[in-house]
Structure formats: structure tokens, C-alpha cells
Design an enzyme around this catalytic site. Structure first.
Site, short mmCIF file in Angstrom:
data_model
loop_
_atom_site.label_atom_id
_atom_site.label_comp_id
_atom_site.label_asym_id
_atom_site.label_seq_id
_atom_site.Cartn_x
_atom_site.Cartn_y
_atom_site.Cartn_z
N ASP A 51 0.85 -1.20 0.00
CA ASP A 51 0.00 0.00 0.00
C ASP A 51 0.88 1.24 0.00
O ASP A 51 1.88 1.28 0.72
CB ASP A 51 -0.90 -0.03 1.25
CG ASP A 51 -2.02 0.99 1.14
OD1 ASP A 51 -1.73 2.20 1.09
OD2 ASP A 51 -3.19 0.55 1.11
N ALA A 72 -0.30 5.87 -7.86
CA ALA A 72 -1.23 5.03 -7.10
C ALA A 72 -2.44 5.85 -6.70
O ALA A 72 -2.31 6.92 -6.10
CB ALA A 72 -0.54 4.48 -5.85
N TYR A 139 -13.21 12.42 -6.45
CA TYR A 139 -11.96 12.09 -7.15
C TYR A 139 -11.24 13.38 -7.55
O TYR A 139 -10.03 13.53 -7.34
CB TYR A 139 -12.28 11.25 -8.39
CG TYR A 139 -11.09 11.04 -9.30
CD1 TYR A 139 -10.10 10.13 -8.99
CD2 TYR A 139 -10.96 11.78 -10.49
CE1 TYR A 139 -9.00 9.95 -9.84
CE2 TYR A 139 -9.88 11.60 -11.33
CZ TYR A 139 -8.90 10.69 -11.00
OH TYR A 139 -7.82 10.52 -11.84
N PHE A 200 -24.69 8.16 -22.73
CA PHE A 200 -25.42 8.95 -21.75
C PHE A 200 -25.50 10.38 -22.24
O PHE A 200 -24.47 11.00 -22.49
CB PHE A 200 -24.73 8.87 -20.38
CG PHE A 200 -24.76 7.48 -19.80
CD1 PHE A 200 -25.89 7.03 -19.13
CD2 PHE A 200 -23.68 6.63 -19.94
CE1 PHE A 200 -25.93 5.74 -18.62
CE2 PHE A 200 -23.70 5.34 -19.42
CZ PHE A 200 -24.84 4.89 -18.76
N1 NAD Z 1 -5.95 6.91 -17.28
C1 NAD Z 1 -6.34 8.19 -17.32
O1 NAD Z 1 -7.04 8.61 -18.25
C2 NAD Z 1 -5.92 9.15 -16.26
C3 NAD Z 1 -6.28 10.50 -16.40
C4 NAD Z 1 -5.90 11.41 -15.41
C5 NAD Z 1 -5.19 10.97 -14.32
N2 NAD Z 1 -4.85 9.66 -14.19
C6 NAD Z 1 -4.12 9.25 -13.00
O2 NAD Z 1 -3.03 8.45 -13.39
C7 NAD Z 1 -2.82 7.44 -12.41
C8 NAD Z 1 -2.81 6.07 -13.07
O3 NAD Z 1 -4.08 5.86 -13.68
P1 NAD Z 1 -4.43 4.52 -14.46
O4 NAD Z 1 -5.37 4.87 -15.53
O5 NAD Z 1 -3.18 3.80 -14.78
O6 NAD Z 1 -5.27 3.76 -13.36
P2 NAD Z 1 -5.07 2.28 -12.75
O7 NAD Z 1 -6.22 2.02 -11.85
O8 NAD Z 1 -4.80 1.31 -13.85
O9 NAD Z 1 -3.72 2.47 -11.90
C9 NAD Z 1 -3.72 2.84 -10.55
C10 NAD Z 1 -2.90 1.81 -9.81
O10 NAD Z 1 -2.83 2.20 -8.42
C11 NAD Z 1 -2.92 1.01 -7.64
N3 NAD Z 1 -3.40 1.38 -6.31
C12 NAD Z 1 -4.63 1.79 -5.93
N4 NAD Z 1 -4.66 2.00 -4.61
C13 NAD Z 1 -3.42 1.75 -4.12
C14 NAD Z 1 -2.82 1.78 -2.85
N5 NAD Z 1 -3.53 2.14 -1.77
N6 NAD Z 1 -1.52 1.44 -2.73
C15 NAD Z 1 -0.78 1.07 -3.81
N7 NAD Z 1 -1.29 1.00 -5.06
C16 NAD Z 1 -2.60 1.33 -5.21
C17 NAD Z 1 -3.89 0.12 -8.40
O11 NAD Z 1 -3.71 -1.27 -8.07
C18 NAD Z 1 -3.51 0.40 -9.85
O12 NAD Z 1 -2.54 -0.51 -10.32
C19 NAD Z 1 -3.88 7.61 -11.35
O13 NAD Z 1 -3.36 8.39 -10.30
C20 NAD Z 1 -4.96 8.39 -12.08
O14 NAD Z 1 -5.72 9.18 -11.18
C21 NAD Z 1 -5.21 8.74 -15.14
#
Ligand code: NAD
Length: 317
Positions: A51, A72, A139, A200
Site C-alpha cells: 500500500d 497510485a 476524485y 449517456f
Molecule cells: N488513465 C487516465 O485517463 C488518467 C487521467 C488522469 C489521471 N490519471 C491518473 O493516473 C494514475 C494512473 O491511472 P491509471 O489509468 O493507470 O489507473 P489504474 O487504476 O490502472 O492504476 C492505478 C494503480 O494504483 C494502484 N493502487 C490503488 N490504490 C493503491 C494503494 N492504496 N496502494 C498502492 N497501489 C494502489 C492500483 O492497483 C492500480 O494498479 C492515477 O493516479 C490516475 O488518477 C489517469
């Protein structure tokens, strides 16, 4: 260079980790696998299940790290409305715990994956970084709070901090959770299976879809570039695409026809959202290389789930 990626088993994190090790860097990942998948990580990445709020674990992992990429987080907008405490605990609590651990180890730099969703609904598009946020979900609140924490604590602790406000990223390997799947893999999946897609609202709402390779390039530059401490930088494609246009493009690249069902508006009232990427260009030399059409084709080519569907069934005439 030595990197730590929190959430590095997630969609963006895996692409980033694999590209960094490919370039010869040392990469450590911490991820609790609540949403991530460690099998798609290059075997040279040092993976630790844990975590991001677990400080003793962070202390070991942060040893000799030059840059932390903080990815994360819990990432679903609608889910954050149902579970705001959890989103606050993980997204904000995780950022604060990480900054404290970085102070203890003397880690010099953090790059935060923030989000374009903090802009909410803005009359003037594209949105630049000066626009006051319009927070519509827990969020979004958690991402803006994380930005404030990295900059405020960064100043106190002598840690350089940069926040990239990423818009709608898509690409191979993006998860398709049963509840609230992201729109691009959801539509690709439904249209290729011959099922129906639910739109939607009017279908005229727009978003900025940015291919994962462009996001990864921006993250890597933000980790290396000098004189960007304290900066917030939009990372999108700079192109505004409506839901209707996205569906039409998916029909074109898959050769399948979409069955569209309309339902009530659910976008939190956000009609238009597109990034102004001038600052990213100025500070990071960022220029997106991928059009949405090419990015969709590449997603299908590289993601076995979609590639197999194309191979299995001939297009519907
Ligand atoms: N994908 C997008 O379009 C997008 C857009 C804007 C911001 N983001 C940000 O980029 C980051 C990655 O996004 P993503 O799309 O790869 O999402 P994702 O859910 O695939 O990746 C997030 C990762 O964080 C891990 N995680 C969650 N809680 C945790 C904890 N308590 N401890 C350790 N690990 C933990 C999850 O297991 C996951 O692997 C995030 O912070 C997200 O908010 C993504």
C-alpha cells in the site's frame, strides 16, 4: 537513473515502467494490485506488492531514488461519489504518506499524475492551467488536494514537485472493470463483440482522448526536465472529440457497426473538455504524436483482447 513508480502495475504505470527499463533505467514499483496487474510488467522491473500509505515499505523502496512517479490512486469518478472517504484516504492520504517518506529519505523529486477532470465544466475551451478548478467529484477533489500537498510539502521539505493534469488516456492494456469501465476500451469491446453501446446524454459531449505513449513521453520528460518545480501542466491531445465522433471512428477502424442506445445524461454536467497544451509544449517540448484514429488502431494491434476479436469474426457488412 533510479525511479519509484507508485501504482506502477496499473495501466499508465506499466507503460511507464516498461519504457523506463527499456531505456536502461532502474525501476521499482509499489502497487497493492487492487486494480493493477503485475504480469504485464517487464521482468527487469522490481515489483513490491504494498500500500502506498505503508511508510516502512516506502522507506526501503525510496533508498537512492532520483524521481518518484506518484500514480497510485483510486480512479473512478462515479465510484468516488459513493465512497468519498476511501478516495480521500487512498488518494490524499497516500500522497501525504509518500511525501513524508520522501522527506525522511531525502528523495529529490516527485511527479504526480493529476487529472484534467478537476476543470469540470468550463465555458471557454480549450482549458489552460490558469482556469479556476470546478470540482464535481471527490476524485477531482482528491487530485487537486494532492497537487496542493506535493507543492506545499515540497517547499518545506526541499522536494521538487510537478503535477501533470492528464486528460482521457487510452491504449493497450487498459482495464475493463465491470463497474464504470473507461469509455474507449468499453466501446471497443462492445462494438467488436457486436453488442450495444450506451451513450449517456446527447452524444455531443466532448473529451480529450490522449494515447498512452504520448502520456508516457510527457511523464518521462517531466521527470528529467530542470526548472519546472511547482508547475502544473496539462497533458492531452489538444483535440476535442464528441462521443458520436468516437463511436464513428471505432466503427471505421474495426469495420463493425455500433448499436447505440441512449440513456439519461451522466457526465456530471460536463459538456466539453479539451486541453490547452501550449504550456506542455513550452516547458516539456511536448507534442502529441498520435491521432485518435492511429491510437485506436495501435490499441487494437497491441492489445490481445481486441486483436483476437478482429481475427475471430469477419466484419459485419
Ligand atoms: N488513465 C487516465 O485517463 C488518467 C487521467 C488522469 C489521471 N490519471 C491518473 O493516473 C494514475 C494512473 O491511472 P491509471 O489509468 O493507470 O489507473 P489504474 O487504476 O490502472 O492504476 C492505478 C494503480 O494504483 C494502484 N493502487 C490503488 N490504490 C493503491 C494503494 N492504496 N496502494 C498502492 N497501489 C494502489 C492500483 O492497483 C492500480 O494498479 C492515477 O493516479 C490516475 O488518477 C489517469
Amino acid at each position: 537513473m533510479n525511479y519509484l513508480i507508485t501504482g506502477g502495475a496499473g495501466f499508465l504505470g506499466r507503460h511507464l515502467a516498461n519504457k523506463l527499463v527499456e531505456a536502461g533505467h532502474n525501476v521499482r514499483v509499489i502497487d497493492d494490485l487492487s486494480a493493477g496487474e503485475k504480469d504485464a510488467l517487464d521482468s527487469r522491473v522490481l515489483f513490491t506488492r504494498g500500500d502506498v500509505r505503508d511508510q516502512p515499505k516506502l522507506w526501503t523502496l525510496l533508498h537512492d531514488i532520483d524521481v518518484v512517479y506518484h500514480l497510485a490512486a483510486k480512479v473512478s469518478l462515479p465510484q468516488s461519489v459513493l465512497y468519498p472517504r476511501e478516495y480521500n484516504d487512498v488518494n490524499v492520504g497516500g500522497t501525504v504518506a509518500l511525501m513524508e517518506a520522501m522527506r525522511a529519505l531525502g528523495t529529490p523529486r516527485i511527479v504526480l499524475a493529476s487529472s484534467g477532470t478537476i476543470y469540470g465544466d468550463q465555458k471557454r475551451q480549450p482549458v489552460d492551467e490558469q482556469v479556476p478548478p470546478d470540482l464535481r467529484t471527490p476524485y477531482a477533489v482528491s487530485k487537486l488536494a494532492s497537487e496542493h500537498y506535493i507543492f506545499t510539502l515540497g517547499r518545506h521539505y526541499g522536494i521538487e514537485a510537478v503535477a501533470l493534469r492528464i486528460f482521457n488516456a487510452y491504449g493497450p492494456g487498459q482495464a475493463l472493470p465491470p463497474a464504470y469501465p473507461p469509455v474507449v476500451p468499453q466501446f471497443l469491446n462492445r462494438i467488436m463483440l457486436g453488442g450495444s453501446v450506451v451513450v449517456f446524454g446527447s452524444g455531443k459531449q466532448t473529451r480529450d482522448y490522449v494515447y498512452v505513449a504520448d502520456v508516457v513521453d510527457a511523464l518521462i520528460t517531466a521527470g528529467e526536465q530542470q526548472h519546472i518545480d511547482g508547475e502544473v501542466i496539462n497533458i492531452g491531445s489538444g483535440v476535442e472529440t464528441s462521443v458520436d465522433d468516437l463511436i464513428a471512428l471505432i466503427e471505421e477502424v474495426t469495420g463493425r457497426r455500433a448499436h447505440v442506445l441512449h440513456n439519461q445524461e451522466q457526465s456530471g454536467g460536463v459538456q466539453r473538455l479539451v486541453a490547452d497544451i501550449e504550456k506542455a509544449n513550452r516547458l516539456l517540448g511536448y507534442r502529441p504524436k498520435w491521432t485518435l484514429e492511429d491510437g485506436l488502431r495501435e490499441t487494437i494491434r497491441l492489445d490481445a483482447r481486441f486483436r483476437d476479436m478482429i481475427a475471430d469474426a469477419p466484419p459485419i457488412p
